[in-house]
Every structure is written in structure tokens, then in C-alpha cells.
Design a protein around this motif. Sequence first.
Motif, short mmCIF file in Angstrom:
data_model
loop_
_atom_site.label_atom_id
_atom_site.label_comp_id
_atom_site.label_asym_id
_atom_site.label_seq_id
_atom_site.Cartn_x
_atom_site.Cartn_y
_atom_site.Cartn_z
N ARG A 1 -85.10 -37.44 -19.02
CA ARG A 1 -85.26 -38.65 -19.81
C ARG A 1 -86.53 -38.62 -20.67
NH1 ARG A 1 -88.24 -44.07 -19.59
NH2 ARG A 1 -86.64 -45.64 -19.99
N VAL A 2 -86.40 -39.09 -21.92
CA VAL A 2 -87.53 -39.23 -22.83
C VAL A 2 -87.56 -40.67 -23.33
CG1 VAL A 2 -88.57 -38.47 -25.01
CG2 VAL A 2 -87.37 -36.81 -23.56
N PRO A 3 -88.67 -41.41 -23.13
CA PRO A 3 -89.89 -41.01 -22.43
C PRO A 3 -89.65 -40.82 -20.94
CG PRO A 3 -89.96 -43.34 -22.95
CD PRO A 3 -88.75 -42.80 -23.64
N ALA A 4 -90.49 -39.98 -20.32
CA ALA A 4 -90.25 -39.55 -18.95
C ALA A 4 -90.41 -40.68 -17.94
CB ALA A 4 -91.21 -38.41 -18.59
N TYR A 5 -89.56 -40.67 -16.91
CA TYR A 5 -89.74 -41.54 -15.76
C TYR A 5 -90.88 -41.01 -14.90
CZ TYR A 5 -85.19 -43.92 -16.39
OH TYR A 5 -84.15 -44.66 -16.85
N ARG A 6 -91.53 -41.90 -14.20
CA ARG A 6 -92.50 -41.48 -13.18
C ARG A 6 -91.73 -40.97 -11.97
NH1 ARG A 6 -94.46 -46.53 -14.70
NH2 ARG A 6 -93.85 -47.46 -12.70
N ASP A 7 -92.39 -40.19 -11.12
CA ASP A 7 -91.74 -39.58 -9.96
C ASP A 7 -91.09 -40.63 -9.07
OD1 ASP A 7 -92.43 -37.05 -10.77
OD2 ASP A 7 -94.16 -36.87 -9.43
N GLU A 8 -91.78 -41.76 -8.85
CA GLU A 8 -91.23 -42.79 -7.97
C GLU A 8 -90.01 -43.46 -8.60
OE1 GLU A 8 -94.95 -44.73 -9.90
OE2 GLU A 8 -94.28 -42.75 -9.21
N GLU A 9 -89.97 -43.51 -9.92
CA GLU A 9 -88.82 -44.08 -10.60
C GLU A 9 -87.61 -43.14 -10.46
OE1 GLU A 9 -91.08 -46.65 -14.09
OE2 GLU A 9 -90.44 -44.61 -14.50
N ILE A 10 -87.83 -41.84 -10.60
CA ILE A 10 -86.75 -40.87 -10.43
C ILE A 10 -86.19 -40.94 -9.01
CG2 ILE A 10 -86.22 -38.39 -10.32
CD1 ILE A 10 -88.12 -37.97 -12.66
N SER A 11 -87.08 -41.07 -8.04
CA SER A 11 -86.62 -41.16 -6.64
C SER A 11 -85.77 -42.40 -6.42
CB SER A 11 -87.82 -41.17 -5.70
OG SER A 11 -88.51 -39.94 -5.74
N ALA A 12 -86.20 -43.54 -6.97
CA ALA A 12 -85.46 -44.79 -6.80
C ALA A 12 -84.10 -44.71 -7.49
CB ALA A 12 -86.28 -45.96 -7.34
N LEU A 13 -84.07 -44.18 -8.72
CA LEU A 13 -82.82 -44.05 -9.45
C LEU A 13 -81.85 -43.11 -8.75
CD1 LEU A 13 -84.40 -43.86 -12.99
CD2 LEU A 13 -82.68 -45.55 -12.31
N THR A 14 -82.37 -42.01 -8.24
CA THR A 14 -81.53 -41.05 -7.53
C THR A 14 -80.95 -41.66 -6.27
OG1 THR A 14 -82.84 -39.20 -8.38
CG2 THR A 14 -81.47 -38.77 -6.44
N SER A 15 -81.77 -42.38 -5.53
CA SER A 15 -81.31 -43.04 -4.31
C SER A 15 -80.19 -44.02 -4.61
CB SER A 15 -82.48 -43.75 -3.63
OG SER A 15 -82.05 -44.44 -2.48
N ASP A 16 -80.34 -44.81 -5.66
CA ASP A 16 -79.31 -45.78 -6.03
C ASP A 16 -78.02 -45.09 -6.45
OD1 ASP A 16 -80.97 -47.84 -5.46
OD2 ASP A 16 -81.15 -48.61 -7.50
N ARG A 17 -78.15 -43.98 -7.18
CA ARG A 17 -76.95 -43.27 -7.63
C ARG A 17 -76.17 -42.71 -6.44
NH1 ARG A 17 -76.86 -40.34 -13.16
NH2 ARG A 17 -76.78 -42.59 -13.59
N LEU A 18 -76.87 -42.13 -5.49
CA LEU A 18 -76.20 -41.58 -4.31
C LEU A 18 -75.57 -42.68 -3.47
CD1 LEU A 18 -78.77 -38.83 -3.24
CD2 LEU A 18 -76.67 -38.55 -4.57
N ALA A 19 -76.22 -43.85 -3.42
CA ALA A 19 -75.68 -44.97 -2.64
C ALA A 19 -74.34 -45.43 -3.21
CB ALA A 19 -76.68 -46.13 -2.62
N ARG A 20 -74.16 -45.32 -4.53
CA ARG A 20 -72.89 -45.71 -5.16
C ARG A 20 -71.74 -44.85 -4.66
NH1 ARG A 20 -73.96 -44.93 -11.23
NH2 ARG A 20 -71.70 -45.23 -11.35
N GLN A 21 -72.04 -43.63 -4.23
CA GLN A 21 -70.98 -42.70 -3.83
C GLN A 21 -70.35 -43.06 -2.49
OE1 GLN A 21 -72.64 -38.76 -4.05
NE2 GLN A 21 -73.26 -38.98 -6.19
N GLU A 22 -70.87 -44.08 -1.86
CA GLU A 22 -70.28 -44.56 -0.60
C GLU A 22 -68.80 -44.92 -0.78
OE1 GLU A 22 -70.48 -48.54 2.22
OE2 GLU A 22 -72.01 -48.21 0.70
N ILE A 23 -68.44 -45.37 -1.98
CA ILE A 23 -67.05 -45.81 -2.18
C ILE A 23 -66.07 -44.65 -2.05
CG2 ILE A 23 -67.79 -47.71 -3.65
CD1 ILE A 23 -66.69 -46.20 -6.04
N LEU A 24 -66.54 -43.39 -2.22
CA LEU A 24 -65.64 -42.25 -2.08
C LEU A 24 -65.18 -42.06 -0.64
CD1 LEU A 24 -67.15 -41.60 -4.84
CD2 LEU A 24 -66.70 -39.21 -4.30
#
Length: 274
Positions: A129-152
Amino acid sequence: MPPKKRPRPNATSMKMVGRQVAAARAAKGLTQKQLAALIRVDDETIASIEQGRRTLMPHVAELLDVHLDLPGTLTIAANEMPAFDTTPPWAEEYMDREYTAVALSWYDNQVVPGLLQTEGYARAVFGCRVPAYRDEEISALTSDRLARQEILRRTTPPTLSFVIWEPVILHRIGGAEVYEDLLLHLITCMELPDVSIQVMPLDQPLHAGLNGPFTLLETPDHQHFAYTESQRDSRLISDLDEVSILARKYAMLRTQALNTEQTRGLLDRLLGEL
């Protein structure tokens, strides 16, 4: 030191802004559909803002102020919204509907669909992403994305169909290790009984999805919606004519893409070439 992140507005503040929009619209004698036409959004967007289910974005607020003869009131309110949230405000309503959907049909020509991403791949995508996310933002976004996969893996999962353009599958975002894990994960997902994955090959001379990615969604009460995203905005589409057009595009994409057996063969070949 980066500036301190402001808290996301709570439901009360979002509803308050929504009531302001509704009151100003009523005072001008406009319906939601008429106001939506004036600012060139769909009427579902206006309804969601007025009900406090969707955050008012600054560019939409500016247009509303102009057409509702407000002296910058809504623009000021919108600019108090946070600059970052793990779920972009414009995607919130789609996320709510995705969680309870009985069927999802997803075409993507930019990245592997979020419901199929591995942790490493999701981190790599957010890291681009440009402008770049901070490390903690990437971690939070990744966690939320993986949580969505529960529906599978729900007891009664939705029926999920994916068509992905071949360049997405060939693009080694995140490097060789991330790429190998992604291919293995896609093959594993193909074994789930309610999941279909098809690749649109580069040598296919016809392509019904050149206008960009989109998702079709069916709710438990059998309402049909479509969802599209661009660089900084998105649309949850409820207009039946527009949903029908995208449904026809998706049906054509499925006939133009490799079937599931051919797709599995492609993924196996790519994995074997590493």
C-alpha cells in the motif's frame, strides 16, 4: 513519532450524523433516490448513511452540503472521522452482509480474493500500500481478513464461487515462500465441498470481466446485491438491473474460465515448477 490515531466513531455519533442528513434532505423535499441522483451515488448509500450504518465520507459530505444548502456542516462532521480503520468505512455494510450470505460469487483481476488469502499473502498485499501502513496497522488488517474466512468452515457455509484472472495467480507477491504457501492453500480450498475456484486463462480471447473486479451476494432472505471496489471507494449495489448485468457477466466468466479440474491442474503445475 507518528500522530496518535483517533478512535473510530461510535454508533451514536454515526446515527447523529445520519439524522442530520435525513433532516436536511426532508427539509429540501427530496427523496433518498432523488438525493442519490444529485450526488451520483446509489440510493442504498444514502439510506445506509441516514441509518448510521455507513460512515459519511468527506467527499460525499461536501456534495451533500452543496445540494442541501448546508454551510459546511456535514463536511466538518465527516472530517472528524478517523483516517484509518481496519475496515474501511465504505466497506462496512458489505462485510456485514458477507458474514451472513448464503452464496457469494467473486471475480478478481488484481489480487487473490480476500476469503482465499493466506496470512503471508495478506500481509504482503497490505505491505504494498502507498502511502505505507504502519506495522501495527498491517497486523490488524491481516487479522481481520483472516477472521472473515471463518465463513468457509461454518457448519453450513455459503456456496462460494471464485473466478480469478491468471496474472493474479502468476504474480509472486511476497516472494517464493509466500507464493508456494498460497498455491497449497488454494488447492486445499478447492477440496472444500462448497467452494469452486476457476482461473481465467491468459490465452482466452474473450473476457467478460475487463471492467474490473466485483462480487455477487445472496442474503438469507434471498435478496441479491453486488459489490464493487475502486482505489478509494466502493459501492454496494441493490438496483436489480445493475445486479442483473453483473450476474450475467459472472455467468459468462465461468464459461470462459478454465473449469475446476483444469484449474487444479494449473495450480499443481505451478507448484511443481517451484
